[in-house]
Design a protein around this motif. Structure first.
Motif, PDB file in Angstrom:
ATOM      1  N   TRP C 116      16.280  16.890  -7.334  1.00 27.03           N
ATOM      2  CA  TRP C 116      17.585  16.322  -7.182  1.00 27.03           C
ATOM      3  C   TRP C 116      18.564  15.444  -8.357  1.00 27.03           C
ATOM      4  CZ3 TRP C 116      19.399  11.059  -8.580  1.00 27.03           C
ATOM      5  CH2 TRP C 116      20.906  10.746  -8.306  1.00 27.03           C
ATOM      6  N   GLN C 117      16.884  15.055  -9.564  1.00 23.62           N
ATOM      7  CA  GLN C 117      18.060  14.563 -11.260  1.00 23.62           C
ATOM      8  C   GLN C 117      18.064  16.135 -11.857  1.00 23.62           C
ATOM      9  OE1 GLN C 117      15.398  11.698 -12.642  1.00 23.62           O
ATOM     10  NE2 GLN C 117      14.016  11.744 -11.354  1.00 23.62           N
ATOM     11  N   ILE C 118      17.908  16.598 -11.589  1.00 24.88           N
ATOM     12  CA  ILE C 118      18.345  17.806 -12.573  1.00 24.88           C
ATOM     13  C   ILE C 118      20.037  18.071 -11.664  1.00 24.88           C
ATOM     14  CG2 ILE C 118      18.473  20.551 -12.813  1.00 24.88           C
ATOM     15  CD1 ILE C 118      15.171  20.112 -13.281  1.00 24.88           C
ATOM     16  N   ALA C 119      20.079  18.516 -10.453  1.00 23.74           N
ATOM     17  CA  ALA C 119      21.378  18.503  -9.740  1.00 23.74           C
ATOM     18  C   ALA C 119      21.920  17.956 -10.006  1.00 23.74           C
ATOM     19  CB  ALA C 119      20.711  19.663  -7.945  1.00 23.74           C
ATOM     20  N   PRO C 132      23.634  23.404  -6.898  1.00 23.75           N
ATOM     21  CA  PRO C 132      23.461  22.880  -7.604  1.00 23.75           C
ATOM     22  C   PRO C 132      21.647  23.680  -7.742  1.00 23.75           C
ATOM     23  CG  PRO C 132      24.974  21.673  -7.265  1.00 23.75           C
ATOM     24  CD  PRO C 132      25.580  23.144  -6.481  1.00 23.75           C
ATOM     25  N   LYS C 133      21.870  24.073  -6.478  1.00 23.79           N
ATOM     26  CA  LYS C 133      20.712  24.165  -5.599  1.00 23.79           C
ATOM     27  C   LYS C 133      19.753  25.128  -6.552  1.00 23.79           C
ATOM     28  CE  LYS C 133      18.891  22.043  -1.770  1.00 23.79           C
ATOM     29  NZ  LYS C 133      20.070  21.280  -0.358  1.00 23.79           N
ATOM     30  N   ALA C 134      20.408  26.516  -5.967  1.00 28.60           N
ATOM     31  CA  ALA C 134      19.943  27.773  -7.152  1.00 28.60           C
ATOM     32  C   ALA C 134      19.712  28.021  -8.660  1.00 28.60           C
ATOM     33  CB  ALA C 134      21.194  28.968  -6.410  1.00 28.60           C
ATOM     34  N   ARG C 135      21.136  26.648  -8.936  1.00 34.85           N
ATOM     35  CA  ARG C 135      20.535  26.880 -10.855  1.00 34.85           C
ATOM     36  C   ARG C 135      19.821  25.867 -11.000  1.00 34.85           C
ATOM     37  NH1 ARG C 135      21.691  28.304 -15.896  1.00 34.85           N
ATOM     38  NH2 ARG C 135      21.949  26.452 -17.204  1.00 34.85           N
ATOM     39  N   THR C 136      19.130  24.924 -10.413  1.00 37.45           N
ATOM     40  CA  THR C 136      17.709  24.140 -10.618  1.00 37.45           C
ATOM     41  C   THR C 136      16.407  25.387 -10.323  1.00 37.45           C
ATOM     42  OG1 THR C 136      19.134  22.601  -9.248  1.00 37.45           O
ATOM     43  CG2 THR C 136      16.309  22.263  -9.800  1.00 37.45           C
ATOM     44  N   VAL C 137      16.558  25.397  -9.332  1.00 34.09           N
ATOM     45  CA  VAL C 137      15.140  26.796  -9.564  1.00 34.09           C
ATOM     46  C   VAL C 137      15.913  27.816 -10.744  1.00 34.09           C
ATOM     47  CG1 VAL C 137      13.974  28.276  -7.802  1.00 34.09           C
ATOM     48  CG2 VAL C 137      15.167  26.649  -7.091  1.00 34.09           C
ATOM     49  N   GLU C 138      16.665  28.470 -10.848  1.00 31.77           N
ATOM     50  CA  GLU C 138      16.669  29.283 -12.537  1.00 31.77           C
ATOM     51  C   GLU C 138      16.137  28.154 -13.272  1.00 31.77           C
ATOM     52  OE1 GLU C 138      21.233  30.557 -12.523  1.00 31.77           O
ATOM     53  OE2 GLU C 138      20.397  30.634 -14.419  1.00 31.77           O
TER      54      GLU C 138
END
Lengths: 303, 506, 551, 306
Positions: C116-119, C132-138
């Motif tokens: 959540w904090q990264i996104a 945001p979700k995909a980028r966070t995992v990346e």
């Protein structure tokens, strides 16, 4: 796990409470004075005591009470001559509604105002809020209630004096009842927010580009909720016991008024039933608060 | 700050007005709302002497056989049309014909028998019987469907008065617990009861008497006098029963009326120094009770006996003790000289809220007694504890006590007062005087002028010779009546409100 | 590397002041520097030098209202950051500028999952085309968090320190900022983890071409990262230039002092071994085991966790034992057990022939007189409401038979002088002292009863390097004068090199290597010891440059 | 004020009076706290000297001045108006201050001492003792205060001491829970461990390390609780369970004056105001004290630098 343990212990205290209430309330005097006419003869009093089992030893009375309770019989009101538990259960939802709405509004208000006060300590909001909360803490609620009725209902004629009904009927009771919780909570929020706003993760949020609104209400507030929940839980518990003044002045037939009248009338069955109901409510409330801790702070959840 | 409040209030008011949140006060013409000080514990007809029950039930839902006329104090017909005494113990009553209960049952001799039976139930505390009939048992027998004979266990010269308190409830009514939906012959029938909120009554179309104007009535309750008054001022209610004198501020709406209550401090006449008549007289003379009237209401009148006017046995010739602090001091000095322990601390057993201004009244009296050198201490109790001091056996039999008390006798006969309060064997009595005892017994067994005289003599002895009480006032009540209806409260209003007597204002 | 003539960020004439007890104090004065695109600039300095304050100004996260920018400009490209209204200024954070901090546990919001904090960064600066979700995992994958799909839902407290810093980095890099400010990013981490994080930063810089402004007090970190460096001292820049040049020819006395710490750390000369190594040992510890029971009381099975596993050593009078290990190695538990602050599961600790773990009553009291402890946190270990005199006299008050009360004040004054403070400080409160001074006070308190053994639990870890050196010197001095013995617990190997006679290396509650300090540094036998040594080493080029310049 | 230099008892005292001077100087610098302190001094004077001087004015019934409005003409006595028996409100405020402050202070101190002691024990003993204490708190919190009052007053009779007892019992949980929470936090701090490692007993730790740190929090709660106790007492007065006339408190003045709200607002307003000002002063002073004793907090409230 902790929740089970806590519930178990609270059940023990519930039992202790019931025992205390049972025995101690019977120390407050003979109800026959209140239920028989002032010219009743000693024989009539003896008959009254016998009919209601008061002539038995206290321990026997208590055993009977517990036995009956297990069969769902919580005793009969001396005054109303009907099951005491019905009286308690009729009144409790009203208290619950009033307390719930009041607390929700007080919490919401305190969160916003307390946050703004903490954002600029010694600023205008801070000082106003500080004064309000003090006034709320030191003004007797019956005084506030009647003054508000006189201003808003009698002089201005814009709000109903009392009674239950639509939104307009809620305004004055909620204000009177909510003043003190708001005052307390706003101080708690302010204190927690001052700490939270100077904590490191707030810097992180700012460094991420979060707006001040976001910093206050998303980052700092969430972390200030634990003390707020603790205090709100305590307030809720005291509201469960009834908001006697507000209930009686505004004619809301809640459990506080019922309990007070029962105490003053020595209507033991009703005293016991109302305390049982509110104590169970407080027990559930405590568990909910514990669960809320976990929701709000993942570290608690892990422990 | 006040200004700020008002300005803020106006602002909120404008907003509320715009949203039209303000409740609609306009009521249907023939519907009224009456606001009471408290919710009735039940609507049990046999417990109708309990004034919070009586206010709703009496003469609205149920009616008695006979009734006291509040103006004259005479017994007048109600469900009985005429009656006559057969012998010392027996009376016959002719019943009104063509009367039905609201459930359709006809009102007849059987119904009367059932109603009196209700009074004898042991599972419910029926105060009516205890309170007004003492140890007298009544037996009702049917002569024919429209005539009954009532026999009492001891001679009852005032039986028609006594049975004014017996409400004729329908035979169909459940005998378990205290009823919460009574059925009677009255002009209104019970409609609904939302516990804690309101009780509603609706007009009966098949009532035996004149059809009342008001079609529907609801009773609500607020314990705060200021709120009750405000409700009528606001149009939320039409009658606010029993408001404080301080809230009776609008002469157009507020009525002051004698409410039948008489206040006194009962003196423990057997404990020194109170067993000395000079001390008792000094207690009375030290008080400037005329000056203290505003505390309880300007309209109150001085009392010198425990029953109001219009009561059989009331002695109009009695005069209150004059305010005479010098005289009081002289009496005390005299007593002190004879070794009476005048300076002992005397305790008042008080009860806050027994009437409006009760605590202030005691404080004012205490200050006046202090002026003449009496050492009086106030002890306030909650009702339950205060009541212990009212009844024998008394909790502190050896203490010089003054008991704050208020008594109502609305039954028009001094016998309902005298025995309990002043006879050596009366449960509430702190007086032991042979002469008074004899007068009371004599009066109770007599009728007519003889009865009246005996009671009057008793009162005269109690007041003039014995100074057995500190008599205070015949009290007044205040009730606010809204502009929509035309009605005046009476001496009976505290315990019964006949809605059928209310008219709509022109 | 930096060929672009216009700097990415230029700070000019910055002056910042703070409100304090003594009125307004200038924290930063006339600070200026440039950062070129793609370059790493290191700000070297100790606490209070103004380095973090400068970074706070750049990021607009200065503590207000206490702190105030009095003068100066901060230009990012063509924009003067200080002149921007708040909303516009904030829009730059996270997008063009990003920052990571020293202590990721407190700098990450404990209430939200790390995903959540990264996104959040991505959502605040909603950029089309970025999910945001995909980028966070990346991002999590890139910074080396295993199983990112799952762990993005975890909360900060569920990660280790190193992983938390990786999460911080992922968060900062979410929008590929042009400049990353790293404020002491590795200070709170174990040395082996430190190096991994620094390597990660370097890799990422190479990938994205971002500039890094690295703030540190640690020369080894600076040496690993820096292209150029500035040295700050008391709010001013005292030295600017390429780091190798600074190392070779420091111009400011302070820089020289700073650099001189390197040879000292690497020297094998210690405070002189005490002659009293013969005779019976002072303390003999045998096979100490300590189990913790985890999980709730009452219901459920209690899980045992072994914090100490068969630890044993011998301490001779007048010698110093260094206990080295990373967090979780059990070294602090050892100290607490020896101080009788915690019980043991099994084992013995013989002090003067008696098992101190079984002492009771007056015997325990006598033991407590002779063995004292100095704690890591100089801010927490002094009661903030007590005056210094009361703090130092507390042991005297606890053992009142040692010294008559009227002599306490003189004794306290004497002790303060002994640790290099002035007797006039006796009536002050702890908050009026710096970290190093407080640690001296704690040492003075430990000396009050003339102990024979002092246990120092990370006693210098929270202090700046130069202060560390001073405190160790003080301890060495005391040891010489008073013949004290020490157990010196630390996570930092070089710190003990100059001080300890013997060293115990601990890992996972057990001793992995023990031996004479010189031998151990020269020939570490256990791979873990080797790891520790290499991770904290200063690069060779730098030590040489420094040695050359000092010589 | 004695709470501050108590910490210098058995250990060597720093030059006597210097601490007090420092605090006095800090007081002069904070205008709000200074005004609050002056008000409280005035209050103490009125409770001691004033109450003795004006006792007769407060009890003399004068029906001519019944509910007289505030006025300048009638001399000082009716400056704030007259009450429902025509007694001088000003005199009654002064005389009432003695009982009000006496009862509130005793109740607050009792509940604070008992609550804090139990809280300390519950915080330091996490086993059965702690559990029992916390459950007792639960019971007290669910037990209606009115019932407590009735029981105590029925069994022990109405007296000021018993009234204080009732008020104190009902307020205990607040202190208990707060102290316990603080103890749980503070006992983990290194300086507590440091003291233990030097051989400090449990009592020593409590006396020298826990109490001085908990005290500011306790005082803050106590200052707000002061109002709560006064108001609770007025509620009991209202039911005839409070203080017995002719003794009276501000709370009782508000309770009896409430009936005259429509006619004579001043009868309730001035005692209400007195309660509020007292609470306000106590709160201001306790906040200030917290700042003075907790130097780490001070910078936050520094002036200027907006």
């Amino acid at each position: 796990m902790a929740i089970f343990r806590r519930s178990f212990l609270t059940l023990v205290s519930l039992l202790v409470l019931l025992i205390l209430v049972f025995f101690l309330s019977r120390l407050t005097g003979d109800p026959s004075y209140l239920f028989l006419p002032v010219n009743a003869t000693p024989e009539a009093r003896a008959a009254f005591a016998q009919a209601n089992g008061f002539d038995q030893p206290l321990v026997t009375q208590f055993i009977t009470y517990v036995q009956n309770m297990l069969t769902g019989d919580f005793g009969t009101s001396l005054r109303q001559q009907r099951p005491a538990i019905d009286i308690a259960l009729e009144a409790f939802p009203i208290t619950l509604k009033l307390a719930g709405v009041t607390l929700a509004i007080a919490i919401a208000g305190a969160l916003v105002m307390g946050s703004l006060a903490a954002w600029k300590p010694r600023g205008l909001v801070d000082r106003t809020v500080g004064l309000t909360s003090l006034a709320g803490a030191s003004a007797p609620d019956f005084w506030v209630a009647i003054t508000l009725v006189l201003i808003f209902s009698v002089s201005l004629g814009i709000l109903p004096t009392s009674g239950m009904g639509g939104i307009a009927y809620w305004i004055l009771p909620v204000i009177v009842l909510g003043l003190r919780p708001f005052g307390l909570l706003v101080q708690v929020v302010r204190g927690a927010m001052i700490a939270a706003l100077s904590s490191p993760y707030v810097k992180t949020a700012r460094a991420k580009g979060a707006s001040e609104t976001r910093v206050i209400f998303v980052h700092a507030l969430r972390n200030s909720m634990l003390p707020v929940i603790t205090v709100a839980g305590d307030i809720a518990a005291s509201l469960m016991n009834g908001a006697v003044i507000v209930e009686t002045i505004f004619g809301w037939p809640g459990i506080g008024g019922v309990m007070i009248n029962a105490i003053l009338q020595r209507d033991f069955a009703v005293i016991q039933a109302t305390i049982l109901v509110t104590a169970i409510a407080i027990l559930i409330l405590n568990i909910v608060v514990d669960l809320l801790y976990g929701v709000l702070d993942p570290r608690v959840r892990a422990a | 700050m006040m200004q700020l409040n008002l300005r803020g209030a106006t602002a909120i008011g404008l907003v509320l007005g715009a949203l039209s949140l303000a409740p609609a006060f306009a009521q249907d013409a023939a519907k009224i709302t009456i606001v009471l000080p408290e919710e009735p514990p039940s609507l049990e007809p046999c417990d109708a002497k309990h004034s919070s029950i009586g206010r709703v039930v009496i003469r609205n839902i149920t009616e008695p056989l006979t009734m006291l006329d509040p103006q004259s104090g005479e017994v007048v017909p109600m469900l009985a049309t005429e009656w006559q005494q057969v012998d010392a113990d027996t009376w016959r009553f002719k019943l009104r014909q063509g009367v039905t209960f609201s459930d359709g049952t006809p009102f007849d001799a059987k119904a009367v028998i059932a109603a009196f039976k209700r009074l004898d139930r042991t599972d419910v505390v029926c105060n009516t019987k205890q309170q007004t009939m003492g140890g007298v048992d009544l037996t009702v027998t049917e002569i024919d469907p429209h005539e009954v004979e009532i026999t009492s266990s001891k001679p009852s010269p005032i039986l028609p008065t006594m049975i004014t308190v017996v409400q004729m409830s329908a035979p169909s009514m459940d005998m378990n617990g205290a009823s919460r939906q009574p059925v009677g012959t009255g002009p209104y029938k019970f409609q609904s009861w939302q516990p804690g909120q309101q009780i509603t009554l609706a007009r009966r179309d098949d009532y035996w008497g004149d059809a009342p104007v008001i079609t529907d009535a609801s009773f609500v309750w607020r314990s705060e006098s200021a709120v009750r008054a405000a409700m009528v001022a606001q149009g939320e209610a039409d009658v606010a029963l029993i408001i404080a004198e301080t809230d009776a501020t609008d002469p157009k709406m507020d009525y002051a009326y004698p409410n039948g209550e008489t206040t006194r401090l009962r003196i423990a006449t057997n404990v020194p120094p109170l067993n000395d008549v000079r001390v008792r007289k000094a207690l009375n003379m030290a008080l400037d009770l005329d000056a203290l009237k505003p505390i309880v209401g300007d309209e109150v009148t001085r009392a010198e006996q425990l029953v109001p006017q219009n009561t059989d046995g009331f002695d109009a010739g009695l005069k209150p003790y004059p305010y005479d602090p010098a005289g009081a001091r002289a009496l005390l000095d005299e007593a002190r000289a004879e070794g009476v322990p005048v300076d002992t601390q005397i305790d008042i057993i008080g009860r806050d809220g027994i009437y409006v201004g009760a605590a202030e009244m005691l404080q004012a009296m205490q200050a006046m007694w202090a002026e003449v050198g009496l050492n009086v201490n106030i002890r306030m109790f909650d009702t339950g504890n205060w009541l212990r001091y009212q009844n024998r056996p008394f909790p502190e039999p050896d203490a010089p006590l003054l008991g704050q008390d208020q008594h109502d006798n609305l039954l028009g006969d001094a016998s309902f007062t005298l025995f309990n309060k002043y006879h050596s064997n009366g449960v509430n009595s702190m007086l032991w005087d042979d002469q008074v005892d004899q007068l009371i017994i004599k009066g109770e067994n007599a009728t007519g002028a003889e009865r009246t005289q005996a009671f009057q003599q008793a009162f005269r002895r109690i007041h003039d010779d014995l100074a057995a009480d500190i008599f205070m006032y015949h009290m007044v009540g205040y009730t606010r009546v809204g502009p929509r209806i035309d009605w005046k409260p009476t001496i009976a209003t505290n315990s019964e409100i006949a809605i059928s007597e209310m008219k709509l204002a022109k | 590397m930096a060929s672009d003539p216009t700097p990415l960020l230029r700070v000019e004439g910055l002056r910042v002041s703070f409100t304090s007890d003594d009125g307004r104090v200038t924290a930063v004065e006339d600070v200026g520097f440039d950062i070129m695109r793609g370059e790493t600039l290191v700000i070297l300095g100790e606490s209070g030098s103004g380095k973090s304050v400068s970074a706070s100004v750049i990021m607009d996260i200065l503590d207000r209202p206490a702190g105030r920018v009095e003068a100066g400009r901060v230009r990012l490209g063509d924009t003067d950051l200080l002149a921007l209204p708040r909303a516009k200024r904030r829009a730059i954070n996270g997008a063009r500028l990003a920052m990571i901090f020293q202590d990721p546990l407190s700098y990450l919001n404990p209430a939200y999952s790390i995903g959540w904090q990264i996104a959040e960064t991505l959502r605040i600066h909603a950029t089309p085309g970025i999910n945001p979700k995909a980028r966070t995992v990346e991002l999590l994958t890139r910074v080396g968090i295993p199983d990112p799909e799952q762990r993005q839902h975890w909360f900060p407290h569920q990660f280790s320190g190193g992983q938390r810093q990786r999460v911080m980095i992922a968060m900062a890099l979410a929008l590929s900022p042009e400049l990353l400010i790293a404020d002491e990013p590795t200070t709170a981490l174990d040395v082996t983890v430190q190096r991994q994080i620094l390597d990660l930063l370097k890799e990422l810089q190479a990938e994205t071409g971002m500039s890094i402004l690295m703030i540190t007090h640690d020369l080894s970190v600076a040496a690993r990262m820096a292209d150029r460096a500035i040295v700050m001292r008391r709010g001013r820049v005292v030295e600017t230039g390429r780091l190798d040049r600074i190392a070779a020819s420091p111009s400011h006395p302070y820089t020289r002092e700073l650099l001189s710490a390197i040879p000292r750390l690497e020297s094998d000369k210690r405070g002189g071994k005490s002659p009293t190594t013969d005779g019976p040992p002072l303390l003999e510890v045998r096979d100490l085991c300590k189990d913790y029971h985890v999980a709730g009381r009452g219901f459920g099975s209690a899980r045992a966790m072994r914090a100490l596993n068969g630890v044993g050593f011998t301490l001779m009078p007048g010698t110093v034992l260094g206990v080295v290990g990373e967090s979780g190695s059990g070294k602090s538990t050892l100290a607490r057990v020896l101080m009788r602050l915690e019980s043991v599961t099994s084992g013995q600790a013989l002090y003067g022939g008696q098992d101190i773990l079984k002492l009771q009553g007056s015997a325990l009291n006598r033991f407590r007189r002779e063995v004292q402890m100095v704690f890591q946190d100089p801010f927490g270990s002094l009661n903030p409401t007590m005056e210094i005199e009361r703090i130092i006299c507390e042991p005297l008050a606890l053992h009142p038979d040692i010294l008559p009360r009227r002599q306490w004040r003189d004794r306290a004054a004497e002790l303060l002088e002994m640790v290099g403070l002035e007797p006039a400080h006796l009536s002050r409160l702890p908050h009026q002292f710096s970290g190093g001074q407080r640690q001296r006070i704690a040492i003075a308190r430990a000396l009050a009863l003339n102990p024979r053994l002092i246990i120092c639990d990370e006693a210098v870890s929270a202090l700046d390097v130069s202060i560390q050196a001073q405190v160790i010197e003080l301890l060495a001095d005391l040891r010489r004068k008073l013949g004290l013995s020490f157990i010196f617990i630390t996570h930092d190997l070089p710190v003990v090199r100059s001080f300890a006679d013997d060293i115990l290396v601990m890992k996972g509650g057990a001793v992995v290597e023990a031996g004479d300090t010189d031998t151990l540094f020269a020939n570490p036998s256990h791979p873990y010891t080797r790891d520790l040594l290499s991770a904290s080493a200063i690069p060779e080029w730098m030590s040489q440059a420094v040695r050359a310049s000092i010589a | 004020m004695s709470q501050i230099d108590h910490s210098s008892t058995p250990l060597a005292r720093p030059a006597k009076g210097r601490g007090t001077m420092r605090i006095l100087r800090a007081l002069v610098q904070d205008r709000a706290a200074m005004i609050a302190a002056c008000f409280l001094v005035l209050l103490i004077l009125s409770a001691t000297l004033g109450a003795s001087l004006l006792a007769s004015h407060a009890s003399g019934v004068n029906m001519a001045m019944r509910n007289a409005p505030p006025q300048l003409s009638g001399g000082w006595a009716y400056l704030l108006g007259g009450d429902n028996l025509g007694r001088s409100l000003l005199a009654r405020l002064v005389v009432g201050s003695r009982t009000t402050l006496g009862i509130a202070a005793s109740a607050v101190i009792c509940s604070m001492v008992i609550g804090a002691t139990l809280g300390l024990i519950a915080g330091l003993r996490s086993g059965i003792v702690g559990d029992v204490i916390m459950r007792v708190t639960d019971v007290i919190m669910s037990f209606p205060a009115l019932l407590t009052a009735l029981i105590v007053l029925y069994l022990l009779g109405p007296s000021v001491a018993n009234l204080v007892l009732v008020l104190a019992i009902t307020r205990i949980p607040v202190y208990l829970r707060t102290v316990r929470a603080e103890v749980l936090e503070i006992r983990r701090r290194p300086f507590v461990n440091a003291a233990r490692s030097m051989g400090a007993s449990e009592f020593w730790v409590v006396r020298h390390h826990l109490l001085p740190l908990i005290l500011p929090t306790l005082l803050t709660i106590a200052s707000v609780d002061f109002a709560a106790v006064i108001i609770a007492e007025s509620g009991l007065s209202f039911l005839g369970l409070g203080i017995q006339p002719p003794t009276f408190t501000w709370g009782a003045m508000v309770a009896t004056g409430r009936a005259y709200l429509t006619q004579a607002w001043w009868v309730t307003f001035f005692p209400g105001l007195a309660i509020m000002l007292t609470t306000l002063s106590l709160t201001l002073l306790s906040n200030w004290l917290r700042l003075v004793t907790d130097p780490n907090q001070r910078w936050r409230f520094a002036k200027g630098g907006k």
